[in-house]
Design a protein around this motif. Sequence first.
Motif, mmCIF file in Angstrom:
data_model
loop_
_atom_site.group_PDB
_atom_site.id
_atom_site.type_symbol
_atom_site.label_atom_id
_atom_site.label_comp_id
_atom_site.label_asym_id
_atom_site.label_seq_id
_atom_site.Cartn_x
_atom_site.Cartn_y
_atom_site.Cartn_z
ATOM 1 N N ASP A 93 27.972 23.350 62.903
ATOM 2 C CA ASP A 93 27.352 22.015 62.120
ATOM 3 C C ASP A 93 26.127 21.829 62.160
ATOM 4 N N HIS A 94 25.055 22.627 63.107
ATOM 5 C CA HIS A 94 24.000 22.121 63.119
ATOM 6 C C HIS A 94 22.953 23.229 62.040
ATOM 7 N N GLU A 95 21.779 22.761 61.589
ATOM 8 C CA GLU A 95 20.861 23.497 60.834
ATOM 9 C C GLU A 95 20.122 24.545 61.789
ATOM 10 N N HIS A 96 20.262 25.949 60.984
ATOM 11 C CA HIS A 96 19.861 26.939 61.559
ATOM 12 C C HIS A 96 18.404 27.396 61.106
ATOM 13 N N LEU A 97 17.852 28.193 61.716
ATOM 14 C CA LEU A 97 16.638 28.711 61.563
ATOM 15 C C LEU A 97 16.683 29.897 60.400
ATOM 16 N N VAL A 98 15.761 30.500 59.914
ATOM 17 C CA VAL A 98 15.684 31.281 59.136
ATOM 18 C C VAL A 98 16.301 32.619 59.531
ATOM 19 N N PRO A 99 17.459 33.317 58.682
ATOM 20 C CA PRO A 99 18.387 34.248 59.047
ATOM 21 C C PRO A 99 17.436 35.330 58.969
ATOM 22 N N GLN A 100 17.742 36.564 59.670
ATOM 23 C CA GLN A 100 17.084 37.737 59.968
ATOM 24 C C GLN A 100 18.262 38.557 60.241
ATOM 25 N N PHE A 101 18.154 39.879 59.413
ATOM 26 C CA PHE A 101 19.227 40.826 59.769
ATOM 27 C C PHE A 101 18.934 42.216 60.290
ATOM 28 N N LEU A 102 19.472 42.537 61.229
ATOM 29 C CA LEU A 102 19.394 43.814 61.923
ATOM 30 C C LEU A 102 20.528 44.994 61.396
ATOM 31 N N ILE A 103 19.982 45.878 60.453
ATOM 32 C CA ILE A 103 21.035 46.698 59.816
ATOM 33 C C ILE A 103 21.093 47.958 60.550
ATOM 34 N N CYS A 104 21.940 48.401 61.059
ATOM 35 C CA CYS A 104 22.203 49.726 61.598
ATOM 36 C C CYS A 104 22.028 50.941 60.434
ATOM 37 N N HIS A 105 21.088 51.958 60.837
ATOM 38 C CA HIS A 105 20.796 52.857 59.671
ATOM 39 C C HIS A 105 21.921 53.611 59.648
ATOM 40 N N GLU A 106 22.608 54.070 60.628
ATOM 41 C CA GLU A 106 23.686 54.892 60.940
ATOM 42 C C GLU A 106 25.021 54.354 60.448
ATOM 43 N N CYS A 107 25.651 53.202 61.008
ATOM 44 C CA CYS A 107 27.140 52.900 60.766
ATOM 45 C C CYS A 107 27.029 51.688 59.838
ATOM 46 N N GLN A 108 25.765 50.973 59.341
ATOM 47 C CA GLN A 108 25.675 49.753 58.591
ATOM 48 C C GLN A 108 26.135 48.662 59.318
ATOM 49 N N LYS A 109 26.388 48.459 60.400
ATOM 50 C CA LYS A 109 26.792 47.249 61.059
ATOM 51 C C LYS A 109 25.548 46.302 60.801
ATOM 52 N N VAL A 110 25.964 45.090 60.904
ATOM 53 C CA VAL A 110 24.675 43.959 60.569
ATOM 54 C C VAL A 110 24.830 42.855 61.645
ATOM 55 N N LYS A 111 23.727 42.588 62.217
ATOM 56 C CA LYS A 111 23.978 41.686 63.263
ATOM 57 C C LYS A 111 22.767 40.435 62.541
ATOM 58 N N GLU A 112 23.347 39.169 62.452
ATOM 59 C CA GLU A 112 22.299 38.269 62.037
ATOM 60 C C GLU A 112 21.802 37.466 63.465
ATOM 61 N N ILE A 113 20.508 37.486 63.141
ATOM 62 C CA ILE A 113 19.614 36.847 64.023
ATOM 63 C C ILE A 113 18.673 35.923 63.439
ATOM 64 N N HIS A 114 18.024 34.783 64.180
ATOM 65 C CA HIS A 114 17.023 34.002 63.697
ATOM 66 C C HIS A 114 15.802 33.982 64.074
#
Length: 152
Positions: A93-114
């Motif tokens: 419910d709280h406001e978040h910082l700017v999303p950044q995305f770590l994208i695995c070059h091999e399997c395309q899994k994505v992790k959202e960080i800020h």
Amino acid sequence: MTNTNEMIKYAEQKCKKSNAKLTPKRKQVLTGLINSNKAISAYELADYCNQYFDDKFPIMTIYRILEFLEEESLVHKLQTSNKYVACAHIACDHEHLVPQFLICHECQKVKEIHINKNIVNELNDNVEQAGFSMISPQLEINCLCSDCKPLQ
């Protein structure tokens, strides 16, 4: 970890707060993104929905739904690959910082960080000093996840 049904309930609450409606088809598309462990395209979402739900989903319907879900901050579009991921913070419910995305070059899994807003401000200053204007502070970083990283 929150399950898919709980995530959908949180998404419905967020939509209700902004006087929007999470229709059954919108829920189905969002479910496909939540259940995916990687970024997926609109066509992959259409295939998912056509396979798992009784309704047919024309690709233009998928795009309209994705646009709605983006506007409601429930999904993110990865610009470098033209694919989509469910927001990792639907249940917050709280406001978040700017999303950044770590994208695995091999399997395309994505992790959202800020990242900290000060870093975004510094990047924006550098962009402006170079004679450009930042359109979006979203960063997409090409990485290798721990599952794909070779053992050293």
